[in-house]
Design an enzyme around this catalytic site. Sequence first.
Site, PDB file in Angstrom:
ATOM      1  N   ALA A 167       0.830  -1.208   0.000  1.00  0.00           N
ATOM      2  CA  ALA A 167       0.000   0.000   0.000  1.00  0.00           C
ATOM      3  C   ALA A 167       0.865   1.259   0.000  1.00  0.00           C
ATOM      4  O   ALA A 167       0.615   2.208  -0.758  1.00  0.00           O
ATOM      5  CB  ALA A 167      -0.944  -0.008   1.199  1.00  0.00           C
ATOM      6  N   ASP A 168       1.878   1.289   0.856  1.00  0.00           N
ATOM      7  CA  ASP A 168       2.770   2.452   0.919  1.00  0.00           C
ATOM      8  C   ASP A 168       3.423   2.722  -0.429  1.00  0.00           C
ATOM      9  O   ASP A 168       3.439   3.857  -0.913  1.00  0.00           O
ATOM     10  CB  ASP A 168       3.863   2.225   1.962  1.00  0.00           C
ATOM     11  CG  ASP A 168       3.418   2.590   3.371  1.00  0.00           C
ATOM     12  OD1 ASP A 168       2.650   3.550   3.511  1.00  0.00           O
ATOM     13  OD2 ASP A 168       3.849   1.921   4.321  1.00  0.00           O
ATOM     14  N   PHE A 169       3.970   1.694  -1.046  1.00  0.00           N
ATOM     15  CA  PHE A 169       4.776   1.909  -2.247  1.00  0.00           C
ATOM     16  C   PHE A 169       3.921   2.064  -3.497  1.00  0.00           C
ATOM     17  O   PHE A 169       4.267   2.848  -4.385  1.00  0.00           O
ATOM     18  CB  PHE A 169       5.812   0.796  -2.387  1.00  0.00           C
ATOM     19  CG  PHE A 169       6.923   0.946  -1.374  1.00  0.00           C
ATOM     20  CD1 PHE A 169       8.018   1.739  -1.651  1.00  0.00           C
ATOM     21  CD2 PHE A 169       6.834   0.348  -0.137  1.00  0.00           C
ATOM     22  CE1 PHE A 169       9.026   1.917  -0.711  1.00  0.00           C
ATOM     23  CE2 PHE A 169       7.834   0.517   0.811  1.00  0.00           C
ATOM     24  CZ  PHE A 169       8.936   1.303   0.525  1.00  0.00           C
TER      25      PHE A 169
END
Length: 398
Positions: A167-169
Amino acid sequence: MTIRRALDDIVVLDLSQVYNGPYCTMLLAQLGAEVIKIEPFGGEPVRWRVVGEQQTAAFDLLNGGKKSLRLNLKHPHGRRIFLQLVELADVVVENFSPGTLQRLSLGYDVLAQTNERIILASGRGYGAGTPQAEQRAMDLTIQAVTGVMATTGQPDQPPTKAGPAVADFFGGTHLMGAIVAALYQRTVSGRGQHVEVAMQDAVVPSLTSSIAGYLDSGGSLPERTGNKHSGLAVSPYNVYPAADGWVAILCMTDTHWKSLCRLMERGDLAEDPAFASPPARVAQMDELDAIVAGWTAKVARGDLVHRLQSAAVPCAEVLGLSDVMSGPLVGPDGMIRPVRDSAGRESYVFGSPLRLTASASVPATGAPGLGAHTEEVLREQLGMDTAEVSQLRDENVV
């Protein structure tokens, strides 16, 4: 002739933290932008979170090539300095919890009054209009609400988070794309804008196989399929034992399947009408997995991959992190680059997956110490002298 970089002369004020925003600004820096990382007095959370006074490897990996300015945005003078920097900048990147910039009186309306060309890029957790839109979010929570965890793991085991911080990347990559699009639009309109990317929205398309399997089956397929195809639409498709490890193998086409049969010396399977089509093979995937595993288990993984690749069957060795860190991805031109700072400290930084043949690459340099470029940034950007910077330090502004 000097080859320009794609984002030369673009100045980015980086307020972001952890992984989502810093990966976005890392990509911008790799494209030639000058990224000024603005941190509070204690530094951003990832800088010290594991090993006390020593910078973490996570911080090093994502922040190479950036400048660090320590600035107290809660101090009126710190806020004024930030707005002075905004006057000269092109982009501000943040991934604070919802409402933080507004509480600091630094929302987009304020930034745009200061510089109508500024682009404010916000990394969000949840999509606008969702019930969680105003909630704090982290990679784990996004994996939970998007179906990533429900579709990861074995069918008879609890939901499992994906190993990578997807999700972050994914969110950071999409945010970089939104920024570049806004920079292009600004060349036509002359004005900046506020762009947002929610990690929730960025992750959902990666579930295409799982969502398609759900829709095509009328909701009857299991959510978690282990190492089998997420939509149970391809077979063979799994991780199979080798004599000395594991190998991932998949047969997307009939040609792949027939080639695999020849390698296994099972021409009878290649000619068997019961396995002649993808749906037929999927219907008997457990039997096929057992047949393939019985063959692979007798062959060393290097030899196995060589045979499969020679027959154009998609495959790869399953490598551990120690294999990755001692392999071709690590090196001066790799995706993981060893660097040494002026004090002799060794660390690693990420390279860029973005390769532009007409844009010069950015040399790999280490992540900055907290506030290491404070005086340089204030002197070069705002024309302050040493005495002015010293006074700001005394006032706990920088």
